[in-house]
Design a protein around this motif. Sequence first.
Motif, mmCIF file in Angstrom:
data_model
loop_
_atom_site.group_PDB
_atom_site.id
_atom_site.type_symbol
_atom_site.label_atom_id
_atom_site.label_comp_id
_atom_site.label_asym_id
_atom_site.label_seq_id
_atom_site.Cartn_x
_atom_site.Cartn_y
_atom_site.Cartn_z
ATOM 1 N N LYS A 112 0.924 -1.176 0.105
ATOM 2 C CA LYS A 112 0.099 -0.054 -0.064
ATOM 3 C C LYS A 112 0.916 1.397 0.094
ATOM 4 C CE LYS A 112 -4.314 1.908 2.297
ATOM 5 N NZ LYS A 112 -5.233 1.692 3.123
ATOM 6 N N SER A 113 2.085 1.029 0.410
ATOM 7 C CA SER A 113 3.140 2.258 0.354
ATOM 8 C C SER A 113 4.469 1.580 0.133
ATOM 9 C CB SER A 113 2.966 3.159 1.720
ATOM 10 O OG SER A 113 3.525 2.265 2.714
ATOM 11 N N ASN A 114 5.444 2.556 -0.059
ATOM 12 C CA ASN A 114 6.769 2.323 -0.293
ATOM 13 C C ASN A 114 7.602 2.117 1.134
ATOM 14 O OD1 ASN A 114 6.762 1.821 -2.979
ATOM 15 N ND2 ASN A 114 7.189 3.918 -3.300
ATOM 16 N N GLU A 115 6.775 2.576 2.018
ATOM 17 C CA GLU A 115 7.388 2.543 3.701
ATOM 18 C C GLU A 115 7.571 1.089 4.084
ATOM 19 O OE1 GLU A 115 6.979 4.473 7.866
ATOM 20 O OE2 GLU A 115 5.399 4.803 6.493
ATOM 21 N N GLY A 116 6.652 0.320 3.729
ATOM 22 C CA GLY A 116 6.591 -1.098 4.430
ATOM 23 C C GLY A 116 5.625 -1.845 3.684
ATOM 24 N N ILE A 117 5.516 -3.110 4.004
ATOM 25 C CA ILE A 117 4.496 -4.199 3.769
ATOM 26 C C ILE A 117 3.302 -3.924 4.631
ATOM 27 C CG2 ILE A 117 3.862 -6.698 3.296
ATOM 28 C CD1 ILE A 117 6.965 -6.954 2.480
ATOM 29 N N THR A 118 1.977 -3.666 4.059
ATOM 30 C CA THR A 118 1.073 -3.594 5.153
ATOM 31 C C THR A 118 0.382 -4.607 5.492
ATOM 32 O OG1 THR A 118 0.295 -1.272 3.939
ATOM 33 C CG2 THR A 118 -1.159 -2.488 5.038
ATOM 34 N N ILE A 119 0.049 -4.631 6.910
ATOM 35 C CA ILE A 119 -0.660 -5.911 7.331
ATOM 36 C C ILE A 119 -2.065 -5.710 7.431
ATOM 37 C CG2 ILE A 119 -1.012 -7.382 9.374
ATOM 38 C CD1 ILE A 119 2.001 -6.668 10.291
ATOM 39 N N TYR A 120 -2.680 -6.297 6.786
ATOM 40 C CA TYR A 120 -4.283 -6.090 6.251
ATOM 41 C C TYR A 120 -4.964 -6.799 7.436
ATOM 42 C CZ TYR A 120 -3.309 -4.444 1.568
ATOM 43 O OH TYR A 120 -2.796 -3.789 0.685
ATOM 44 N N ARG A 134 -1.529 -5.292 15.165
ATOM 45 C CA ARG A 134 -2.920 -5.145 14.611
ATOM 46 C C ARG A 134 -2.659 -4.741 13.153
ATOM 47 N NH1 ARG A 134 -2.227 -1.714 18.844
ATOM 48 N NH2 ARG A 134 -2.539 0.070 17.589
ATOM 49 N N ALA A 135 -3.819 -4.733 12.378
ATOM 50 C CA ALA A 135 -4.004 -4.363 10.957
ATOM 51 C C ALA A 135 -3.735 -2.818 10.989
ATOM 52 C CB ALA A 135 -5.490 -4.428 10.656
ATOM 53 N N ASN A 136 -3.146 -2.433 9.798
ATOM 54 C CA ASN A 136 -2.344 -1.215 9.465
ATOM 55 C C ASN A 136 -0.847 -1.098 9.733
ATOM 56 O OD1 ASN A 136 -4.786 -0.221 7.989
ATOM 57 N ND2 ASN A 136 -5.734 0.198 9.840
ATOM 58 N N SER A 137 -0.363 -2.007 10.690
ATOM 59 C CA SER A 137 0.871 -2.056 11.027
ATOM 60 C C SER A 137 1.782 -2.260 9.736
ATOM 61 C CB SER A 137 1.127 -2.999 11.981
ATOM 62 O OG SER A 137 0.358 -2.580 13.423
ATOM 63 N N LEU A 138 3.100 -1.936 9.843
ATOM 64 C CA LEU A 138 3.883 -2.231 8.547
ATOM 65 C C LEU A 138 5.073 -3.262 9.019
ATOM 66 C CD1 LEU A 138 4.535 1.475 7.357
ATOM 67 C CD2 LEU A 138 2.784 -0.142 6.449
ATOM 68 N N ILE A 139 5.201 -4.277 8.038
ATOM 69 C CA ILE A 139 6.357 -5.114 8.037
ATOM 70 C C ILE A 139 7.254 -4.358 7.350
ATOM 71 C CG2 ILE A 139 7.399 -7.032 7.316
ATOM 72 C CD1 ILE A 139 4.724 -8.536 7.925
ATOM 73 N N LEU A 140 8.557 -4.100 8.347
ATOM 74 C CA LEU A 140 9.572 -3.312 7.627
ATOM 75 C C LEU A 140 10.867 -4.096 7.120
ATOM 76 C CD1 LEU A 140 9.962 -0.085 10.029
ATOM 77 C CD2 LEU A 140 8.584 -0.555 7.839
ATOM 78 N N GLY A 141 10.914 -5.310 7.690
ATOM 79 C CA GLY A 141 11.792 -6.401 7.349
ATOM 80 C C GLY A 141 11.484 -7.869 7.865
ATOM 81 N N ALA A 142 12.220 -8.759 7.316
ATOM 82 C CA ALA A 142 11.939 -10.214 7.946
ATOM 83 C C ALA A 142 13.273 -10.901 7.703
ATOM 84 C CB ALA A 142 10.719 -10.911 7.331
ATOM 85 N N GLY A 143 13.681 -11.714 8.656
ATOM 86 C CA GLY A 143 14.889 -12.524 8.670
ATOM 87 C C GLY A 143 16.010 -11.670 8.201
ATOM 88 N N GLY A 144 16.237 -10.674 8.862
ATOM 89 C CA GLY A 144 17.391 -9.889 8.321
ATOM 90 C C GLY A 144 17.338 -9.053 6.875
ATOM 91 N N ILE A 145 16.385 -9.256 6.184
ATOM 92 C CA ILE A 145 16.169 -8.465 4.780
ATOM 93 C C ILE A 145 15.159 -7.241 5.231
ATOM 94 C CG2 ILE A 145 15.302 -8.669 2.521
ATOM 95 C CD1 ILE A 145 16.066 -11.530 2.630
ATOM 96 N N MET A 146 15.657 -6.015 4.929
ATOM 97 C CA MET A 146 14.663 -5.021 5.387
ATOM 98 C C MET A 146 14.135 -4.628 4.028
ATOM 99 S SD MET A 146 15.049 -4.433 8.292
ATOM 100 C CE MET A 146 14.226 -2.721 8.630
ATOM 101 N N PHE A 147 12.927 -4.419 4.073
ATOM 102 C CA PHE A 147 11.993 -3.871 2.672
ATOM 103 C C PHE A 147 12.543 -2.529 2.275
ATOM 104 C CE2 PHE A 147 8.202 -1.652 0.875
ATOM 105 C CZ PHE A 147 8.050 -2.580 -0.118
ATOM 106 N N ASP A 148 12.776 -2.399 0.919
ATOM 107 C CA ASP A 148 13.257 -1.099 0.239
ATOM 108 C C ASP A 148 12.395 -0.606 -0.559
ATOM 109 O OD1 ASP A 148 13.643 -2.649 -1.993
ATOM 110 O OD2 ASP A 148 16.104 -2.680 -1.850
ATOM 111 N N GLY A 149 11.228 -0.958 -0.684
ATOM 112 C CA GLY A 149 10.204 -0.558 -1.704
ATOM 113 C C GLY A 149 10.305 -1.219 -3.239
ATOM 114 N N THR A 150 11.237 -2.310 -3.262
ATOM 115 C CA THR A 150 11.415 -3.040 -4.310
ATOM 116 C C THR A 150 11.343 -4.473 -4.252
ATOM 117 O OG1 THR A 150 13.619 -2.696 -4.630
ATOM 118 C CG2 THR A 150 12.434 -1.068 -5.748
#
Length: 395
Positions: A112-120, A134-150
């Motif tokens: 939903k945004s380039n800031e992070g992966i939206t939790i629906y 809760r919903a609307n929170s953002l996943i910024l990274g997982a397993g040491g890999i940070m989300f960069d929008g791509t």
Amino acid sequence: MVNKAKRALSIILTVVITAIVSVSATLFFTAKSNLKDVPVSEFSKFVSIYDAIKTEFLYESDIDAALDKAYKAFFDSLDDNYAFYYTAEEYEEMMNSNIGSYVGIGVSIGLKSNEGITIYGVQPQSHLNELGIRANSLILGAGGIMFDGTNYDKVKDAILGEAGTYVEIVIKQDGIIKSYQVERREITSPLVISHLFSDTGIGYVRLRTFFSTAVQDFRSHVNQLISKGATSLIIDLRHNTGGQRGICIDITDMLVPQGVIMYTEDKNGERAYEYSDADMIDIPYVILVDGFSASASEVLVGAVKDHGTGTIIGTQTYGKGIVQRTILFGDGSYCQYTYQEYYTPNGNNLHGVGITPDIIVEPTDETVQFISTGIMSVPDPDTDNQLKAAIEHLS
């Protein structure tokens, strides 16, 4: 009802409404491909590289993994948030998730945004729910890999794993960024639940997604409620982010009179229509929606609103008015890309806009908390103000 059982299968990931084509080749062309436009020189380059690595590369290599990365990179390069490639294993995991039984961290996610992966939404039996996510929170990274929008796929891949194992998830909630060790669990969730508020004669049906056996389940629950004395219905599509197009059309067919349900239009202006027959439920109904009611949910809501057969209550829907072509390959891998826009019966394209309810009811904090964590349990009208508004409207 018109028998639509032979309609071509279409699949979504979270908020995607699709049409599907199956092929058995590694490189694909749809039935409408114009072979004279295929860049043969580019494919020759690809084949030359493949042959060189296969025959001459000095070190050990996994050619299949390299090809998967190449396919992923191709789709990642498109200016399309709904275009991606999945390996056979990733596709199987996605299908299990949509059907309602899978191993994971128990969230529905999307871009939903380039800031992070939206939790629906967060499943009640998940570890994240126990951690208060809760919903609307953002996943910024997982397993040491940070989300960069791509790198959505890379982050999602890092989330996957076997039941009982843990993965580090970086989450932003209420402006606070925190890292969690999250257990992967076996997650199960029904497609449809229902309840009769016997004191009012109002039936409640909650539809999680338009997938798998949703048509049969929805029809069965509605018929059971009516047989128990329901004189009106509340159909809850809050946090329903979409599903199979054919299933959506079949369920919508139960709610509107004979006529157009929706139509699509491609880049050449060619249109394709979906129609309903004259058979429909004959009791009043309300549909509950929110900002996560998307895609197939919006097809249904748009048809109901344009035909005027039900009342829409809640908040503005998500606003996804585009369609994805999906291709399932013979080796079990899968890809999709956007190829059509869709319109409501009155010709409205809701992409980026959504659908405005007939009655706008902003949710209380308690309502938001329930919808985001108690995904498939019956809400309490004393704490769910949108449900209370629907009951009052029908009473």
